[in-house]
Design an enzyme around this catalytic site. Structure first.
Site, PDB file in Angstrom:
ATOM      1  N   LYS A   1      -4.147   2.987   4.529  1.00  0.00           N
ATOM      2  CA  LYS A   1      -5.109   1.953   4.911  1.00  0.00           C
ATOM      3  C   LYS A   1      -6.368   1.985   4.027  1.00  0.00           C
ATOM      4  O   LYS A   1      -7.062   0.990   3.919  1.00  0.00           O
ATOM      5  CB  LYS A   1      -5.494   2.109   6.378  1.00  0.00           C
ATOM      6  CG  LYS A   1      -4.321   2.088   7.347  1.00  0.00           C
ATOM      7  CD  LYS A   1      -4.140   0.736   7.951  1.00  0.00           C
ATOM      8  CE  LYS A   1      -3.026   0.520   8.940  1.00  0.00           C
ATOM      9  NZ  LYS A   1      -2.116   1.558   9.333  1.00  0.00           N
TER      10      LYS A   1
HETATM   11  C1  LIG Z   1      -0.818   1.291   9.725  1.00  0.00           C
HETATM   12  C2  LIG Z   1       0.165   2.308   9.401  1.00  0.00           C
HETATM   13  C3  LIG Z   1       1.519   1.990   9.219  1.00  0.00           C
HETATM   14  C4  LIG Z   1       2.069   0.614   9.460  1.00  0.00           C
HETATM   15  O1  LIG Z   1       1.587  -0.324   8.546  1.00  0.00           O
HETATM   16  P1  LIG Z   1       1.646  -1.881   8.906  1.00  0.00           P
HETATM   17  O2  LIG Z   1       0.971  -2.550   7.789  1.00  0.00           O
HETATM   18  O3  LIG Z   1       0.900  -2.037  10.206  1.00  0.00           O
HETATM   19  O4  LIG Z   1       3.073  -2.217   9.065  1.00  0.00           O
HETATM   20  C5  LIG Z   1       2.376   3.004   8.830  1.00  0.00           C
HETATM   21  N1  LIG Z   1       1.941   4.250   8.650  1.00  0.00           N
HETATM   22  C6  LIG Z   1       0.663   4.602   8.835  1.00  0.00           C
HETATM   23  C7  LIG Z   1       0.265   6.015   8.639  1.00  0.00           C
HETATM   24  C8  LIG Z   1      -0.274   3.657   9.207  1.00  0.00           C
HETATM   25  O5  LIG Z   1      -1.536   4.013   9.376  1.00  0.00           O
END
Ligand SMILES: *Cc1c(COP(=O)(O)O)cnc(C)c1O
Length: 463
Positions: free
Chosen positions: A121
């Protein structure tokens, strides 16, 4: 300068639906970024997807990550920011490594866990925060409101901390974040406030959506930083492009496996393919929240409600917010409550996308097996991704080049790793000082009136 790309709402055609007045206008990237969501609660989509000849992608071999980021961002911003500003904020945002770790044959882990909050993120949040900082109206404060199941909040909070003229409020589900995630969220400080909510992630997401729809907040320039903002999607196109360029032989297509929750990450790969990147298959494994694999299998969409709490807790999503964008790209329409108004071309989806639900049991077995056999450390999300790739290859035959995304650092899941492998994962530098940090979250029931009262007391509309 290229003509501006314009962005439309996924709900633009819902004329006959009670409670929705479709937003028919088109907006610029800047407007989509600052509005976050369309007024009809639809999601912004670029009217055209910029594309490149494959040679342009190949030319990124050996180039720094920032070059790939500039290529993609420049294409979608289409002249809305001076190129030297864009180059500067990209260089600021991506000041950490992006390792590609070989596991076996030409199967790789793309580690997106080296940013300041050790999850993928960071990639989106750090660029989006800086784009908003560079594009906001001087004098008007922005209020970022985010629902998170853990990693989004800390990535967003960290990305915006100290950004002039922007305040951030983060809602997280009290019982669905790990101890360390909670610590990360509660201790960001400065212009960033965390609220712990008695409820699930879906409740947090609904509270945020209600606030966006509430006229009481008109003077506060509310904006989202969760996966519904197109500014969050754009940066998530880049690592597919960059990773492919580093590893592909000639124009060989690659399988990407993307552990999926709200589908923002996978959407980046869908866009990358439509931009011309050779993608053999987009594999989108989920945890036990299996609404999407069931859609591909049966052609019928039915959200999982309430969502299930699984080990890969950032993917505990029963109705992915970015599903509306996938539907739109394949000719369908689904609204935020999960009602399908127009069926997408599921057959065409199957041509490009494979999905499978991975149980917690399989997730754990995968962590252990990959560590035992290959000395490679995965955490639950990355293990869902890896297992999803294996299932795809078992069913459809081998594809030489496969790239699985590891979306969080294993040190974020110390208990699971210790239980399964008997080792303590080494903390990345960014997490080492966490234990000494202090801070207290606000606490609210999952009740919109309570949230509204809180926000009206705390938010400011102008500098
Ligand atoms: C947010 C997140 C995901 C999923 O990603 P999306 O874009 O919501 O599908 C997977 N792994 C981790 C560690 C995350 O923080």
């Amino acid at each position: 300068m290229s003509p501006k790309l314009r962005y439309y709402s996924t709900n633009r055609n819902l004329d006959q639906v009670p409670g929705i007045s479709p937003f028919k206008e088109m907006v610029s990237f800047r407007e989509a970024l600052l509005m976050g969501q369309a007024p009809d609660e639809g999601l912004f989509m670029p009217e055209k997807i910029p594309s490149f000849p494959v040679e342009t992608f190949k030319a990124l071999k050996g180039a720094p990550y920032t070059e790939a980021a500039y290529l993609v961002a420049e294409a979608f911003l289409a002249g809305e920011l001076p190129s030297e500003v864009l180059r500067r904020i990209i260089a600021e945002a991506y000041n950490y490594p992006v390792p590609l770790e070989n596991v076996l044959g030409r199967k790789y882990i793309l580690r997106l866990d080296q940013g300041p909050t050790a999850s993928f993120k960071d990639f989106a949040a750090r660029l989006m925060a800086r784009l908003m900082g560079a594009m906001r109206d001087p004098g008007r404060r922005l209020n970022v409101l985010v629902a998170t199941s853990g990693d989004t909040g800390s990535a967003v909070g960290d990305a915006y901390r100290g950004v002039e003229g922007i305040d951030v409020t983060i809602l997280y589900p009290k019982g669905e974040v790990s101890g360390r995630q909670k610590k990360q969220l509660d201790t960001i400080g400065q212009n960033v406030k965390a609220i712990s909510v008695d409820g699930k992630f879906d409740d947090c997401q609904n509270l945020v959506k209600q606030a966006f729809a509430d006229p009481a907040f008109e003077g506060f320039n509310l904006t989202s930083a969760n996966s519904i903002n197109f500014g969050r999607i754009l940066p998530q196109i880049v690592y597919y492009v960059w990773a492919w360029a580093q590893l592909a032989r000639d124009t060989e297509p690659a399988v990407f496996s993307v552990p999926s929750g709200n589908f923002g990450d996978a959407l980046g790969c869908e866009y990358a393919r439509r931009m011309g990147l050779p993608v053999a298959k987009l594999v989108m494994p989920t945890n036990e929240n299996d609404e999407f694999p069931r859609l591909l299998e049966t052609g019928v969409y039915q959200k999982v409600s309430p969502s299930k709490a699984c080990l890969s807790n950032a993917m505990n999503v029963g109705h992915p917010s970015n599903l509306a964008r996938f539907f739109d790209l394949y000719g369908g329409t689904v609204d935020r409550s999960g009602v399908v108004h127009r069926q997408p071309d599921v057959e065409q989806m199957r041509q490009h996308i494979f999905s499978v639900a991975i149980s917690d049991r399989e997730t754990k077995k995968t962590i252990k097996r990959i560590h035992d056999q290959h000395k490679v450390l995965l955490e639950p999300h990355g293990a869902v991704g890896w297992r999803g790739m294996e299932v795809y290859l078992e069913l459809y035959g081998d594809v030489p080049l496969c790239i699985c995304l590891e979306t969080a650092h294993p040190a974020k899941f110390p208990d699971e790793i210790r239980e399964l492998l008997g080792i303590n994962p080494e903390l990345p530098q960014s997490m080492k000082d966490l234990d000494g940090r202090t801070g207290r979250p606000a606490h609210l029931a999952a009740d919109y009136e309570k949230l509204k009262a809180y926000l009206l007391r705390h938010l400011k509309g102008t500098d």
